[in-house]
Design a protein around this motif. Structure first.
Motif, PDB file in Angstrom:
ATOM      1  N   LYS A  83       0.756  16.726 -11.465  1.00  0.00           N
ATOM      2  CA  LYS A  83       1.569  16.831 -10.210  1.00  0.00           C
ATOM      3  C   LYS A  83       1.768  15.227  -9.719  1.00  0.00           C
ATOM      4  N   GLN A  84       2.865  14.648  -9.531  1.00  0.00           N
ATOM      5  CA  GLN A  84       2.991  13.477  -9.087  1.00  0.00           C
ATOM      6  C   GLN A  84       2.993  13.436  -7.379  1.00  0.00           C
ATOM      7  N   SER A  85       2.543  12.187  -6.769  1.00  0.00           N
ATOM      8  CA  SER A  85       2.643  12.259  -5.536  1.00  0.00           C
ATOM      9  C   SER A  85       3.380  10.850  -4.981  1.00  0.00           C
ATOM     10  N   LYS A  86       3.843  10.868  -3.667  1.00  0.00           N
ATOM     11  CA  LYS A  86       4.241   9.334  -3.346  1.00  0.00           C
ATOM     12  C   LYS A  86       3.731   9.294  -2.080  1.00  0.00           C
ATOM     13  N   LEU A  87       3.699   7.864  -1.741  1.00  0.00           N
ATOM     14  CA  LEU A  87       3.368   7.352  -0.287  1.00  0.00           C
ATOM     15  C   LEU A  87       4.203   7.124   0.567  1.00  0.00           C
ATOM     16  N   LEU A  88       3.770   7.571   1.932  1.00  0.00           N
ATOM     17  CA  LEU A  88       4.785   7.501   2.926  1.00  0.00           C
ATOM     18  C   LEU A  88       4.346   6.365   3.730  1.00  0.00           C
ATOM     19  N   VAL A  89       5.035   4.882   3.582  1.00  0.00           N
ATOM     20  CA  VAL A  89       4.720   3.914   4.200  1.00  0.00           C
ATOM     21  C   VAL A  89       5.378   3.617   5.384  1.00  0.00           C
ATOM     22  N   PRO A  90       4.857   3.511   6.656  1.00  0.00           N
ATOM     23  CA  PRO A  90       5.590   2.800   7.635  1.00  0.00           C
ATOM     24  C   PRO A  90       6.274   1.669   7.780  1.00  0.00           C
ATOM     25  N   SER A  91       7.394   1.672   8.318  1.00  0.00           N
ATOM     26  CA  SER A  91       8.306   0.323   8.055  1.00  0.00           C
ATOM     27  C   SER A  91       7.467  -0.920   8.378  1.00  0.00           C
ATOM     28  N   ASP A  92       6.658  -0.820   9.415  1.00  0.00           N
ATOM     29  CA  ASP A  92       6.131  -1.980   9.843  1.00  0.00           C
ATOM     30  C   ASP A  92       4.819  -2.549   9.051  1.00  0.00           C
ATOM     31  N   LYS A  93       4.495  -1.456   8.021  1.00  0.00           N
ATOM     32  CA  LYS A  93       3.359  -1.792   6.947  1.00  0.00           C
ATOM     33  C   LYS A  93       4.023  -2.079   5.662  1.00  0.00           C
ATOM     34  N   PHE A  94       5.195  -2.109   5.424  1.00  0.00           N
ATOM     35  CA  PHE A  94       5.786  -1.828   4.028  1.00  0.00           C
ATOM     36  C   PHE A  94       5.641  -3.435   3.452  1.00  0.00           C
ATOM     37  N   LYS A  95       5.906  -4.297   4.150  1.00  0.00           N
ATOM     38  CA  LYS A  95       5.683  -5.821   3.704  1.00  0.00           C
ATOM     39  C   LYS A  95       4.360  -5.943   3.263  1.00  0.00           C
ATOM     40  N   GLY A  96       3.447  -5.822   3.916  1.00  0.00           N
ATOM     41  CA  GLY A  96       1.867  -5.923   3.769  1.00  0.00           C
ATOM     42  C   GLY A  96       1.777  -5.148   2.344  1.00  0.00           C
ATOM     43  N   PHE A  97       2.211  -3.937   2.468  1.00  0.00           N
ATOM     44  CA  PHE A  97       1.802  -3.009   1.225  1.00  0.00           C
ATOM     45  C   PHE A  97       2.404  -3.502  -0.147  1.00  0.00           C
ATOM     46  N   ILE A  98       3.740  -4.338  -0.117  1.00  0.00           N
ATOM     47  CA  ILE A  98       4.233  -4.606  -1.024  1.00  0.00           C
ATOM     48  C   ILE A  98       3.584  -5.823  -1.718  1.00  0.00           C
TER      49      ILE A  98
END
Length: 463
Positions: A83-98
């Motif tokens: 079973k796969q999953s996905k992360l829900l990243v807040p828009s203001d945290k997206f750049k740092g996550f990438i």
């Protein structure tokens, strides 16, 4: 056993810098080059692995600190698929996550590509070595050039100051021509020039061809298997080639990298030795000593499997040696390679095939040690005494033959009785990553202390 001290770094460098090509110096240079890479790869890979772990932890911590939610996908996944999953990243945290995940991806790619680059470099070092070997062949036997199809134009000939310059020009053209051929054709060219079949007693040749063909895939098509790779490997009886399909992408895992190092080392040394002995038979004593020193160094470094291959070559393939003593040394070291690999029955079989009745106490001591006949070994130590030029204090401390024996109390007691001093010796251990990092930290600390001292000196001048 050591027949003579291995060449010092100064002697090796002097040979390399010599204007006249020499078989010993070419082999030494090749070994030095591929060993330098083989030694550094585990350290570099460990550092990259640590970096990858560290960056992955940064991503995990960022997910935790940023409130990123992991959402499971639909539970109704068919079959046994995970079973796969996905992360829900807040828009203001997206750049740092990438940014953090891209670092992980790049480091992971480096971990994958670095061994491939080293494999390519290994084969390049072999190619350079082969070029030097061919040059040495022509200087040793200039008449080998008689069959060359390379020509010098009259206009080119007029530019040379001497016949020697013209000969060197022809040699370079011949070398370039051979190196442009496939590795299989290079071997065929050598067989034709030397008048011998090099591949007949060379079980590792199929692995050698696979390595060189895989190198071509890495360089020209990112490791993707081609029809030519399959055909060449099949023609040269490469094992398990039918399990590989056109279009697959090959890699270079650590075990493959180690195999590459061992095969190229083995092929390079054997090729150099056979060529040397064939073209300059008067130097058989020098060739014997050189081969023994190569094997001795491998045993010291713990490369027992590689040493065994070369020692089997020395005892079974090479038919002529300088004298019977050299045969004894090769045989003892072959048995020792088995012994250090914990193959004691194989060790005994090697010893039993040879007649030791007429040999001196040095060899009888070696046999007693290898057969773990402790009482006989101690008697022979005392019989040899403290004045032997062969079995000295350094021999007891340094020879791989005594690696296990010198740990015993019976050996230490006999040593005191013979040399009237305690046996003090610490077995050298290879440095691991932690040792190297610790040394680097100490050096950094010392450099900072020196810098601070300079900055606090009057007028900013160092004392």
């Amino acid at each position: 056993m050591e027949e003579q001290q291995p060449d010092s770094l100064e002697e090796i460098q002097a040979e390399i810098n010599s204007s006249k090509p020499d078989f010993a110096s070419e082999i030494n240079k090749f070994i030095k080059h591929i060993e330098s890479q083989a030694d550094i790869v585990p350290i570099v890979m460990s550092l990259i692995s640590l970096k990858l772990v560290q960056e992955s932890r940064h991503v995990e911590q960022y997910i935790k600190d940023s409130g990123i939610i992991e959402k499971k996908k639909d539970e109704s996944t068919d079959g046994d698929e995970p079973k796969q999953s996905k992360l829900l990243v807040p828009s203001d945290k997206f750049k740092g996550f990438i940014e953090l995940t891209e670092k992980v991806d790049k480091t992971g790619l480096a971990y994958q590509l670095l061994p491939i680059n080293f494999v390519v470099s290994f084969v390049s070092q072999y190619d350079a070595y082969l070029g030097g070997l061919i040059r040495t062949m022509f200087f040793a036997k200039p008449e080998l050039l008689n069959g060359s199809e390379k020509n010098i134009l009259f206009s080119e000939l007029m530019k040379f100051a001497s016949i020697e310059d013209a000969k060197e020009f022809l040699i370079e053209k011949e070398v370039e021509s051979v190196l442009r051929e496939s590795h299989l054709k290079q071997f065929k060219w050598l067989e034709n020039k030397l008048g011998i079949t090099l591949r007949k007693d060379l079980p590792s040749f199929s692995d050698f061809i696979e390595i060189t063909e895989r190198r071509n895939l890495f360089v020209h098509c990112n490791g993707v298997v081609s029809r030519q790779y399959i055909d060449v490997c099949r023609e040269n009886e490469v094992k398990n080639i039918d399990e590989i399909k056109v279009g697959e992408q090959l890699s270079a895992k650590p075990e493959y990298f180690n195999k590459c190092y061992q095969i190229l080392f083995e092929i390079g040394v054997k090729l150099g030795q056979v060529t040397w002995r064939k073209l300059i038979p008067d130097e058989i004593e020098k060739a014997d000593a050189h081969l023994n020193n190569v094997c001795y160094q491998l045993l010291i470094k713990g490369h027992n499997r590689l040493a065994l291959k070369l020692l089997t070559f020395a005892t079974d393939t090479i038919k002529k040696h300088a004298d019977q003593e050299m045969v004894c040394i090769f045989t003892i070291n072959k048995a020792l390679a088995h012994y250090l690999s914990n193959k004691k029955e194989e060790c005994k079989k090697v010893l039993e095939k040879h007649d030791w009745s007429a040999t001196n106490d040095k060899y009888k001591l070696a046999i007693a040690v290898l057969k773990e006949e402790s009482e006989d070994a101690i008697k022979l130590m005392k019989s040899i005494g403290s004045t032997s030029k062969d079995v000295t204090k350094d021999a007891y401390r340094e020879w791989p033959l005594f690696r296990e024996f010198r740990k015993t109390d019976t050996f230490k007691t006999a040593y005191v009785e013979i040399f009237e001093e305690e046996f003090i010796y610490v077995e050298p251990k290879p440095k691991n990553l932690e040792d190297i990092v610790s040394e680097m930290q100490q050096l950094k600390k010392e450099a900072l202390e020196v810098r601070e001292k300079e900055n606090t000196a009057p007028n900013g001048d160092s004392e």
